[in-house]
Each structure stands twice: as C-alpha cells, then as structure tokens.
Design a protein around this motif. Structure first.
Motif, PDB file in Angstrom:
ATOM      1  N   GLY A 196      -0.021  -3.937  -7.076  1.00  0.00           N
ATOM      2  CA  GLY A 196      -0.969  -4.576  -7.715  1.00  0.00           C
ATOM      3  C   GLY A 196      -0.800  -6.010  -7.793  1.00  0.00           C
ATOM      4  O   GLY A 196       0.384  -6.458  -8.073  1.00  0.00           O
ATOM      5  N   ILE A 197      -1.896  -7.032  -7.591  1.00  0.00           N
ATOM      6  CA  ILE A 197      -1.838  -8.320  -7.808  1.00  0.00           C
ATOM      7  C   ILE A 197      -1.960  -8.719  -9.017  1.00  0.00           C
ATOM      8  O   ILE A 197      -1.147  -9.591  -9.664  1.00  0.00           O
ATOM      9  CB  ILE A 197      -2.676  -9.006  -6.690  1.00  0.00           C
ATOM     10  N   ASN A 198      -3.150  -8.432  -9.934  1.00  0.00           N
ATOM     11  CA  ASN A 198      -3.383  -8.553 -11.118  1.00  0.00           C
ATOM     12  C   ASN A 198      -2.953  -7.564 -12.119  1.00  0.00           C
ATOM     13  O   ASN A 198      -2.303  -6.431 -11.776  1.00  0.00           O
ATOM     14  CB  ASN A 198      -4.909  -8.776 -10.959  1.00  0.00           C
ATOM     15  N   SER A 199      -3.381  -7.962 -13.448  1.00  0.00           N
ATOM     16  CA  SER A 199      -2.722  -7.002 -14.604  1.00  0.00           C
ATOM     17  C   SER A 199      -3.193  -5.523 -14.174  1.00  0.00           C
ATOM     18  O   SER A 199      -2.382  -4.351 -14.565  1.00  0.00           O
ATOM     19  CB  SER A 199      -3.089  -7.615 -15.659  1.00  0.00           C
ATOM     20  N   ASP A 200      -4.594  -5.105 -13.992  1.00  0.00           N
ATOM     21  CA  ASP A 200      -4.817  -3.697 -13.635  1.00  0.00           C
ATOM     22  C   ASP A 200      -4.943  -3.368 -12.182  1.00  0.00           C
ATOM     23  O   ASP A 200      -5.523  -2.195 -12.218  1.00  0.00           O
ATOM     24  CB  ASP A 200      -6.336  -3.698 -14.423  1.00  0.00           C
ATOM     25  N   ALA A 201      -4.425  -3.980 -11.595  1.00  0.00           N
ATOM     26  CA  ALA A 201      -4.213  -3.406 -10.194  1.00  0.00           C
ATOM     27  C   ALA A 201      -5.489  -3.209  -9.392  1.00  0.00           C
ATOM     28  O   ALA A 201      -5.719  -2.473  -8.642  1.00  0.00           O
ATOM     29  CB  ALA A 201      -3.312  -2.450  -9.855  1.00  0.00           C
ATOM     30  N   SER A 202      -6.648  -4.025 -10.109  1.00  0.00           N
ATOM     31  CA  SER A 202      -7.938  -3.835  -9.432  1.00  0.00           C
ATOM     32  C   SER A 202      -7.916  -4.736  -8.156  1.00  0.00           C
ATOM     33  O   SER A 202      -8.784  -4.165  -7.295  1.00  0.00           O
ATOM     34  CB  SER A 202      -9.027  -4.249 -10.166  1.00  0.00           C
ATOM     35  N   LEU A 203      -7.040  -5.527  -7.948  1.00  0.00           N
ATOM     36  CA  LEU A 203      -6.798  -6.046  -6.502  1.00  0.00           C
ATOM     37  C   LEU A 203      -5.250  -5.823  -6.126  1.00  0.00           C
ATOM     38  O   LEU A 203      -4.310  -6.223  -6.868  1.00  0.00           O
ATOM     39  CB  LEU A 203      -6.907  -7.634  -6.917  1.00  0.00           C
ATOM     40  N   ARG A 204      -5.083  -5.162  -4.952  1.00  0.00           N
ATOM     41  CA  ARG A 204      -3.846  -4.792  -4.581  1.00  0.00           C
ATOM     42  C   ARG A 204      -3.764  -5.034  -3.176  1.00  0.00           C
ATOM     43  O   ARG A 204      -4.562  -5.204  -2.509  1.00  0.00           O
ATOM     44  CB  ARG A 204      -3.948  -3.270  -4.827  1.00  0.00           C
ATOM     45  N   TYR A 205      -2.408  -4.904  -2.640  1.00  0.00           N
ATOM     46  CA  TYR A 205      -2.087  -5.406  -1.225  1.00  0.00           C
ATOM     47  C   TYR A 205      -1.136  -4.506  -0.616  1.00  0.00           C
ATOM     48  O   TYR A 205      -0.588  -3.644  -1.490  1.00  0.00           O
ATOM     49  CB  TYR A 205      -1.754  -6.560  -1.395  1.00  0.00           C
ATOM     50  N   ARG A 206      -0.953  -4.370   0.682  1.00  0.00           N
ATOM     51  CA  ARG A 206      -0.085  -3.583   1.371  1.00  0.00           C
ATOM     52  C   ARG A 206       0.242  -4.338   2.599  1.00  0.00           C
ATOM     53  O   ARG A 206      -0.634  -4.623   3.392  1.00  0.00           O
ATOM     54  CB  ARG A 206      -0.475  -2.117   1.574  1.00  0.00           C
TER      55      ARG A 206
END
Length: 689
Positions: A196-206
C-alpha cells in the motif's frame, strides 16, 4: 496400445476411472487420519499445489468444478519449488503436452492433444504475434485449458490454450530478494516488492525485476545479458471499481538458437553444446508492454476492460544459418543471413459476467468482445550462393561475416503489414438443478490482413456438468476452434479457415478435504480444412480438404497427499492420424507422456525446515516428419531438489536432467531438431521481508 472411442468403451473407462480413483485414495486418507492423531508437525506446512482461485482462462466467473472443460492451474507454490528454467518447463507438466521448439528463439511452439501451434495468452488476452520473452519470476500462476477453445479468444489450436497470469499489486506490504547461480556460471538476481501507498492501501503498487548475466551451456562466445522490470499500480476508485496500469520492459542478448541435426537413425550428430551456426552471433531482443485494466465488481455482476500495447524488436544480425545436413560427408551446410523482426500490437478486451435468475433458474451469463490490430515487418538478407560447411561433431568455425562481405545477397525484406481481428461471444452457465449445470456459448470472429481477404467463423461450445457428490463431478463437452488460412486456391481465393471439433468426457475428483484434485478425461478431436498442395511446381495451389484426427485419455493430479507431501503428476495417451496421408501419425506428437514432481517436508524426521523433492518426465517415441520415415526413441528425464525454509529465508539446490540425457524435444524440419537442455544444477537463495 489401441483406443476406441465408442459409447461402450466410454462407460467402461469412466467407471474404471471413478472406481479406481476412489479406492486408490480411500486407504491413503485413513492412514493420514491415523498418523495425524499421533504425530505432531513442527514448523511450516508443506507447499500445496492446488489452486483455490477461480481460473481466469475461461473469462467467466464460474468455479473450476462448474466448468465442462479440463483446466490445470500451476500455482505459485509449485513454481517456487519446481524452479523451472523456462516457460515450457512448466507447460510440459500438463498431460498430453509437448514442447516442439522455439522458432529460432522467437516464440515457443507447444503441441497439445496431438495438435501444434497452441496460443499463449498474457493475462487472459490474445496476442497475435506471440513472443518467447516472458519472465517466469513475474508469474502468479500458469493455466492450461484443453481442447478446441475458440469461444473466448477466437483463433486457436484444436489442442488447447495456455494463459500466463502475471503478478498483481497487493494491499499487504511485501518484499523478496532472490539470487540464483547455475553450473554454467549464469547469475540471476530477482526482486519483488510492493504494498500500500496510502493509509488504507486503496492505492498500491508492485515492482518485479530480474537481472541475468553469464554463460549458457553452448560453446557460444556470446554471454547472456537480460534485464527485466515490471511496475504495476492499482487504485480503488471506490468500493466497486479498481483501475490498474502496468508496464514491462525487457532487454536481452543471447546466442543464436538454430537447433542441431540428427542422422537417419534418429541420433544427434554432435554434442548439444556445439552450435550449428556460429559462436560469435548475437540475438538481441527488446520488448515493451504497457496497458491498463478497469475492474468493476458488484453483488451479482462484474466486468473487466483491458488494453495492452506491445512493441518488440528482435535482431539476429549477421548469422551463418544452418540449411542442411549431408550424412555421407557428415557436414552441415550454412549460409549467410541478416535477420530482424519488428512486431507491435494494440489489444482490447471487454468481459461482462452477470448472475441472474430466469424462471427461478440460476444463470451465469458471460458476454465478451475483443479487438486486435497487429503490425509486423521482417528485414532479411540472404546469400545461398556462398555456403559454409562444418563437421558439427568437430567444428572448425570460419570468421563470422557481415552484409558488406556479401554484395550478392538477396534482399528479402517485406513490407510492413498488419492484421485486424475482432470477435464477440455469449456464454451461459445454466443450473438446471442443484447438481446439473448446462454450459452453452457461441462466438463470431473475423480476421483480415492488410490488402487481404476477410476470414470469419462462428464457433459454438456446449457442455454439461453433473455433480455426483460434493467431491465428484462428471462433465462432457463439444467445442470448436478455427485458424485462418493464408493459402490460396486455384482462383487465388483464401482458403476457408482450418476447423477443429472436439468431444470430451471426464471426471473431476477432490480428495483429502479438497487438498488433492484429479482431472481425468477421454477425448476425440477432428481437424478439417487442412490445406493440401495441388498441381506441380511452379504452378501449385492449395485445396482445403485435408483431415487430421486425435483421440486419447489423460490424467492430471495436483495437491497435498499429506501435510508434508505435495505432488503434481500427469499421464497422457494420444493417438493421431493424418487421414489424407495413409493415416500416418502427426509429427512431434508422442503416443505417451507422463510427468511427476513431488516434495516432502522432513518434519517427521525432526527436520521441520528441510524438504526434499524430485520427479521425472517420460517423453514417448515420436516421428520427426508427417511421412513417418524417421522415429525418435522415448526418453526419461529426471529432476531432483533439496531445500530449506525457515522464517523469511529459503534456499534450494536443484538438478534438472539429472542423468545428463542427450535427447530431442522436437523437429523443425527433419533432420534439423531442437535438443533438450543438458544437466543443469542450480542454487537459489531468497529472503522475504
């Protein structure tokens, strides 16, 4: 071994499969329960090679046991333990599946259920110009669907299709670093990290990356240099919609791959290390992929919209390409060539899955559409007038030449061309009763090359699944496939597409609390409209009247037998006939294939973090030509592994082709063949954060 496809024999085979499989594992389950009452398992549980996710290869939202198709899924646990060197190492573990070569390093050639040219999908998307450059470390799983399967994807082989499922962003933070080295002094460093990138991991990466450098097993003077990176970003627009963007970049340099030769007895004429072309040749490849996914999920329906753009450049540069082998002089003839290929493609796909009740009957409806526009161009110069000769068993290579050394070389460069294709399909999975499911679908497909004639086809698919128990399902299906033709008839019209028609009857059986899955099937496939050459050169033309046939039986097993013992195994029997060529067997297709790979964790020996494993692959005898005048012997290839897992650490030592067998995988055009990879011992160590 004979095989007769009749109603009487179908019932005998089906009953035998069901009774044998039930009795086979009944005692095993009793023994397992007894042992679990007295043995305390310490440490991590063994890998489980059963996949519990819904397969994406059929573009529906139905479970594996509700599909009237034979589908195998090789999951991440298996890929991690098996340590395959190449994509084909995984695909060959499926029953009745063979590797036939790599088209001079350009694309993987797979045969399945007796038929070649099996397409390889990327994230359930059809790619017109298939490439060989898929990074294994970036795979979440690999799926295999058997039989004619043009319903969801259009153009296909009657044998089946393969789907590569790439790694996706996860909400949980994770990271892994992996290092490999093999006995040929090739070093590979892999890394996989994301979260996760933000607190709720609604934006995430790999981000998945792989770097390889070193030598291969041949006597080439060219080292392998490979760099791969695949970043992916996913964002939850709201509770129902997720938008993802992805990219891949690959840059690779390898030796040339033109195969080797066999003699009239089917034996290799030289060690597999000896190159049939030239040790100084370099094959450079660059591949770029970008795209996006839009996924929508609601209570009773979901949809997926995908786009991919692929750009590939492969330059073989200056090569001394092998042409023929003269057994009387034991010499290989080679000629100068310059080769370069450029591919690019736009691919769009939309799928909608909806669950609804019609007259109190549950329906799972799937609607899909796809569009591809693929560009290609080949640059080539060729000089057959000034050949080079070598004794491949004791090669004395001349200096590698360039185009300036061949002023008389033919310029065989073609124009840039493209092919447009599109299709639409509708499928419904109807729950007639609680235990009886009827699958029906229909697709219309159309393909048109630049300045060429349109080719279209309508392909149906019908299937029936009956659940005898919660663990046992019987299924049957009829399906079709098609492949557009590029050959012309006497009036310069494009021939009708090749058509495949398949019939299948099978069992899907779960054992040991759903930890072990067996799929067994009997099938018959007919291929029609095979182009047959007519007339005499140079006034030849084609007639779409050829027929080919395959029929057989197969078993695929995957999962856990005990908490410490995991297994993947398969057996396949295929009998092929070329009905317009004296009922000869089709080339490169063995009658029998078998595979097994198993790992055992040594918890009961007070070694809870250590496991051992191994397996074997049986490749039956097969012919190198459709005239059946040269036969290859059967082979058994052994693998072994030992590993250690503790906490975040994992280390393994793997030996593939343990006995260093020299054998042939498939024939290009006899007597030129692709040899199997010699023994490779590889050490791997990884750490997960």
């Amino acid at each position: 071994m004979g095989f007769y496809f009749s109603k009487k024999n179908l019932s005998i085979y089906l009953s035998s499969l069901l009774l044998a499989s039930t009795s086979l594992f009944a005692d095993t389950k009793k023994e397992e329960i007894k042992k679990l009452d007295t043995v305390t398992v310490v440490g991590s549980e063994a890998s489980n090679y059963v996949s519990f996710d819904k397969p994406s290869i059929n573009r529906t939202n139905i479970d594996l046991e509700d599909s009237a198709k034979s589908i195998q899924v090789f999951n991440e646990d298996f890929l991690e333990d098996y340590q395959p060197q190449s994509l084909e190492d995984i695909i060959k573990m499926s029953s009745n599946t063979t590797y036939e070569g790599n088209s001079h390093g350009r694309s993987i050639q797979i045969g399945m259920r007796g038929f070649s040219n099996v397409p390889i999908l990327i994230d359930s998307m059809k790619i017109t110009n298939s490439t060989i450059n898929q990074e294994i470390y970036n795979l979440q799983s690999l799926e295999v669907l058997k039989g004619p399967s043009s319903l969801q994807y259009g153009q296909s082989s009657p044998g089946g299709i393969v789907n590569l499922v790439k790694k996706k962003p996860q909400k949980q933070d994770h990271a892994e670093v992996q290092f490999k080295v093999d006995e040929h002094t090739a070093y590979t460093t892999n890394a996989d990290f994301g979260g996760g990138i933000n607190s709720d991991a609604s934006l995430r990466y790999r981000v998945v990356t792989s770097i390889k450098h070193g030598e291969d097993y041949t006597n080439s003077n060219t080292d392998i240099n490979r760099f791969f990176i695949a970043p992916t970003l996913a964002y939850d627009l709201n509770d129902n919609h997720t938008f993802s963007i992805m990219a891949e970049y690959l840059r690779e340099k390898t030796p040339s791959s033109f195969g080797t030769f066999i003699n009239s007895k089917g034996d290799l004429i030289a060690p597999v290390e000896n190159l049939s072309s030239h040790p100084d040749e370099e094959f450079k490849k660059t591949q770029k992929i970008v795209g996006f996914d839009l996924n929508s999920n609601f209570d009773t329906w979901n949809s997926n919209f995908k786009y991919r753009y692929i750009d590939y450049v492969g330059t073989n540069g200056d090569v001394h390409m092998p042409q023929s082998y003269d057994e009387t002089t034991n010499r290989v003839k080679r000629v100068y060539a310059y080769q370069k290929q450029e591919f690019s493609e736009h691919a769009l796909q939309y799928t909608l899955n909806k669950e609804l009740n019609i007259f109190n009957v549950k329906n799972n409806i799937s609607l899909g559409a796809d569009y591809n526009k693929a560009y290609s161009q080949t640059f080539m110069h060729y000089d057959p007038a000034n050949p080079y000769f070598i004794d491949l068993s004791h090669p004395d290579y001349e200096d590698l030449t360039s185009l300036s050394d061949h002023p008389g070389a033919r310029d065989m460069t073609g124009d840039k061309t493209y092919t447009k294709s599109w299709g639409i399909f509708l499928q419904d999975s109807i729950h007639l009763t609680e235990n009886l499911i009827f699958n029906a679908g229909l697709r219309y497909s159309e393909s048109k090359p630049k300045d060429g004639q349109k080719s279209d086809a309508t392909t149906p698919s019908l299937g029936l699944v009956y659940k005898l128990t919660d663990n046992t399902s019987i299924y049957t299906n009829y399906s079709e496939s098609f492949t557009p033709s590029t050959n012309m008839d006497e009036k310069d019209n494009i021939l009708d597409p090749e058509e495949g028609k398949g019939y299948e009857l099978g069992i899907k059986q779960k054992f040991l609390d759903d930890k072990l899955n067996l799929t067994a099937a009997i099938f018959k496939i007919e291929k029609e409209n095979v182009p047959l050459v007519q007339g005499l050169a140079p006034n030849t033309y084609y007639k779409a009247s050829g027929k080919q046939q395959s029929q057989g039986i197969e078993f695929d097993l995957a999962g856990q037998i005990t908490p410490n013992l995991a297994i993947v195994a398969s057996y396949g029997y295929t009998k092929t006939k070329d009905l317009d060529n004296d009922n000869n067997r089709l080339k490169n297709i063995p009658t029998h294939t078998a595979n097994i790979f198993t790992t055992y964790h040594l918890s009961s020996f007070n070694l809870p973090n250590t496991y051992i494993g191994g397996g074997a692959r049986f490749l039956g005898s097969r012919y190198t030509t459709n005239s059946n005048d040269l036969k290859l012997d059967s082979e058994i290839i052994y693998n072994a592994t030992v590993g250690y897992k503790k906490g975040n650490w994992k280390a393994s030592l793997t030996a593939q082709n343990l006995t260093d067998e020299e054998y042939v995988e498939g024939a290009i055009s006899s007597p030129r063949v692709y040899a199997g990879t010699p023994r490779t011992i590889m050490a791997t160590i990884s750490y997960k954060f």
